[in-house]
Design an enzyme around this catalytic site. Structure first.
Site, PDB file in Angstrom:
ATOM      1  N   HIS A  10       0.819  -1.214   0.000  1.00  0.00           N
ATOM      2  CA  HIS A  10       0.000   0.000   0.000  1.00  0.00           C
ATOM      3  C   HIS A  10       0.850   1.260   0.000  1.00  0.00           C
ATOM      4  O   HIS A  10       2.001   1.268   0.446  1.00  0.00           O
ATOM      5  CB  HIS A  10      -0.950   0.016   1.202  1.00  0.00           C
ATOM      6  CG  HIS A  10      -0.261   0.146   2.529  1.00  0.00           C
ATOM      7  ND1 HIS A  10       0.213   1.346   3.016  1.00  0.00           N
ATOM      8  CD2 HIS A  10       0.045  -0.778   3.470  1.00  0.00           C
ATOM      9  CE1 HIS A  10       0.775   1.157   4.195  1.00  0.00           C
ATOM     10  NE2 HIS A  10       0.691  -0.126   4.499  1.00  0.00           N
ATOM     11  N   ASN A  16       2.313   6.250   8.701  1.00  0.00           N
ATOM     12  CA  ASN A  16       3.690   6.180   8.204  1.00  0.00           C
ATOM     13  C   ASN A  16       4.311   7.569   8.290  1.00  0.00           C
ATOM     14  O   ASN A  16       5.449   7.742   8.740  1.00  0.00           O
ATOM     15  CB  ASN A  16       3.737   5.724   6.740  1.00  0.00           C
ATOM     16  CG  ASN A  16       3.302   4.290   6.518  1.00  0.00           C
ATOM     17  OD1 ASN A  16       2.661   4.004   5.516  1.00  0.00           O
ATOM     18  ND2 ASN A  16       3.640   3.380   7.422  1.00  0.00           N
ATOM     19  N   THR A  22       1.833   1.114  13.188  1.00  0.00           N
ATOM     20  CA  THR A  22       0.462   1.043  12.688  1.00  0.00           C
ATOM     21  C   THR A  22      -0.172  -0.316  12.939  1.00  0.00           C
ATOM     22  O   THR A  22      -1.192  -0.427  13.612  1.00  0.00           O
ATOM     23  CB  THR A  22       0.423   1.379  11.187  1.00  0.00           C
ATOM     24  OG1 THR A  22       1.116   2.605  10.955  1.00  0.00           O
ATOM     25  CG2 THR A  22      -1.016   1.524  10.723  1.00  0.00           C
ATOM     26  N   GLY A  23       0.433  -1.373  12.400  1.00  0.00           N
ATOM     27  CA  GLY A  23      -0.116  -2.710  12.609  1.00  0.00           C
ATOM     28  C   GLY A  23      -1.545  -2.831  12.117  1.00  0.00           C
ATOM     29  O   GLY A  23      -1.854  -2.514  10.971  1.00  0.00           O
ATOM     30  N   ARG A  61      -6.085   1.230   4.199  1.00  0.00           N
ATOM     31  CA  ARG A  61      -4.972   1.720   3.394  1.00  0.00           C
ATOM     32  C   ARG A  61      -4.643   0.767   2.249  1.00  0.00           C
ATOM     33  O   ARG A  61      -4.270   1.204   1.154  1.00  0.00           O
ATOM     34  CB  ARG A  61      -3.746   1.987   4.269  1.00  0.00           C
ATOM     35  CG  ARG A  61      -3.222   0.806   5.071  1.00  0.00           C
ATOM     36  CD  ARG A  61      -2.222   1.303   6.112  1.00  0.00           C
ATOM     37  NE  ARG A  61      -1.554   0.252   6.878  1.00  0.00           N
ATOM     38  CZ  ARG A  61      -2.049  -0.319   7.968  1.00  0.00           C
ATOM     39  NH1 ARG A  61      -3.249   0.036   8.413  1.00  0.00           N
ATOM     40  NH2 ARG A  61      -1.359  -1.242   8.625  1.00  0.00           N
ATOM     41  N   GLU A  88      -1.438  -6.343   7.965  1.00  0.00           N
ATOM     42  CA  GLU A  88      -0.091  -6.038   8.431  1.00  0.00           C
ATOM     43  C   GLU A  88       0.209  -6.826   9.705  1.00  0.00           C
ATOM     44  O   GLU A  88      -0.704  -7.299  10.397  1.00  0.00           O
ATOM     45  CB  GLU A  88       0.016  -4.524   8.692  1.00  0.00           C
ATOM     46  CG  GLU A  88       1.349  -4.021   9.216  1.00  0.00           C
ATOM     47  CD  GLU A  88       2.520  -4.357   8.321  1.00  0.00           C
ATOM     48  OE1 GLU A  88       2.846  -5.561   8.202  1.00  0.00           O
ATOM     49  OE2 GLU A  88       3.128  -3.426   7.768  1.00  0.00           O
ATOM     50  N   ASP A  90       0.741  -7.450  13.405  1.00  0.00           N
ATOM     51  CA  ASP A  90       0.126  -6.812  14.574  1.00  0.00           C
ATOM     52  C   ASP A  90       1.233  -6.389  15.541  1.00  0.00           C
ATOM     53  O   ASP A  90       1.958  -7.240  16.067  1.00  0.00           O
ATOM     54  CB  ASP A  90      -0.835  -7.797  15.243  1.00  0.00           C
ATOM     55  CG  ASP A  90      -1.604  -7.178  16.399  1.00  0.00           C
ATOM     56  OD1 ASP A  90      -1.290  -6.034  16.787  1.00  0.00           O
ATOM     57  OD2 ASP A  90      -2.506  -7.852  16.927  1.00  0.00           O
ATOM     58  N   LYS A  99       7.392   5.990  17.171  1.00  0.00           N
ATOM     59  CA  LYS A  99       8.546   5.091  17.308  1.00  0.00           C
ATOM     60  C   LYS A  99       9.599   5.665  18.257  1.00  0.00           C
ATOM     61  O   LYS A  99      10.253   4.916  18.990  1.00  0.00           O
ATOM     62  CB  LYS A  99       9.122   4.788  15.923  1.00  0.00           C
ATOM     63  CG  LYS A  99       8.161   3.931  15.099  1.00  0.00           C
ATOM     64  CD  LYS A  99       8.591   3.752  13.655  1.00  0.00           C
ATOM     65  CE  LYS A  99       7.520   2.970  12.909  1.00  0.00           C
ATOM     66  NZ  LYS A  99       7.806   2.843  11.473  1.00  0.00           N
ATOM     67  N   GLY A 159       3.627  -4.126   4.176  1.00  0.00           N
ATOM     68  CA  GLY A 159       5.052  -4.417   4.150  1.00  0.00           C
ATOM     69  C   GLY A 159       5.410  -5.777   4.707  1.00  0.00           C
ATOM     70  O   GLY A 159       6.106  -6.570   4.063  1.00  0.00           O
TER      71      GLY A 159
END
Length: 211
Positions: A10, A16, A22-23, A61, A88, A90, A99, A159
């Site tokens: 995506h 991002n 995000t997970g 997304r 994605e 988790d 982060k 990802g």
């Protein structure tokens, strides 16, 4: 004759951009993310492929990316299957955290291990191995049989869920997949052999901007 499998990560999401884990949280694409998805769709249109079916996650997304791509290839009504198996990774207790804030709370080394080790999950979350343990069986039972029947299948996902697939398709080691970064919105076109191994792989864009 075996078919074609196209994988697309995506486009950039709001989180991002904000440097948040995000997970399974569900932010939408940024303006740049929309541009990236449109660019991926344009590349596929120029490549000349027409799909038989698409798969995506239950997260907006990935679904938004897929919609933009399908509009570009002229197949807005393509049959689409949405499944959380393609979600994605988790991130558990890290989900929604900045982060840098996570590093301040748990320490830079610990957060690095959670992000970049193969089999150490964050609290309440999944490791990359855990992610692959749900993605790969879904691929084997739902997606691969279609490709082996000669269908052209598009997967718009995330990802880490896509890294789990690429690890097996490209025969990467644990170290190899940990070093792998997939650029947002860049299609990877796999032609598969009858035995399900890869006959060829073509990347329709620049992977150097991966993050």
């Amino acid at each position: 004759m075996s078919g074609t499998l196209v994988l697309v990560r995506h486009g950039q999401s709001d989180w991002n951009l904000k440097n948040l884990f995000t997970g399974w949280k569900d932010p939408d694409l940024t303006a740049l993310g929309i541009e990236e998805a449109n660019a991926g769709g344009k590349a596929l249109a120029e490549y000349g492929i027409k799909f038989d079916i698409a798969y995506t996650s239950v997260l907006v997304r990935a679904q938004h990316t897929l919609k933009l791509i399908l509009d570009k290839v002229g197949q807005p009504d393509l049959p689409t299957i949405r499944d959380q198996a393609l979600n994605e990774r988790d991130y558990g207790d890290l989900s929604g955290l900045n982060k840098d804030d996570a590093r301040a709370k748990w320490g830079e080394e610990q957060v690095h291990i959670w992000r970049r080790s193969y089999d150490v999950p964050p609290p309440g979350g999944e490791s990359l191995r855990d992610t692959g343990a749900r993605v790969w069986p879904y691929y084997l039972t739902e997606i691969l049989p279609r490709v082996l029947r000669g269908e052209k299948v598009l997967v718009a996902a995330h990802g880490n869920s896509l890294r789990s697939l690429v690890m097996v398709l490209d025969k990467l080691t644990k170290e190899g997949v940990l070093a792998l970064n997939l650029a947002t919105g860049v299609p990877m076109v796999y032609k598969l052999k009858a035995d399900s191994t890869v006959a060829s792989k073509e990347v329709l864009g620049d992977m150097s901007g991966a993050h």
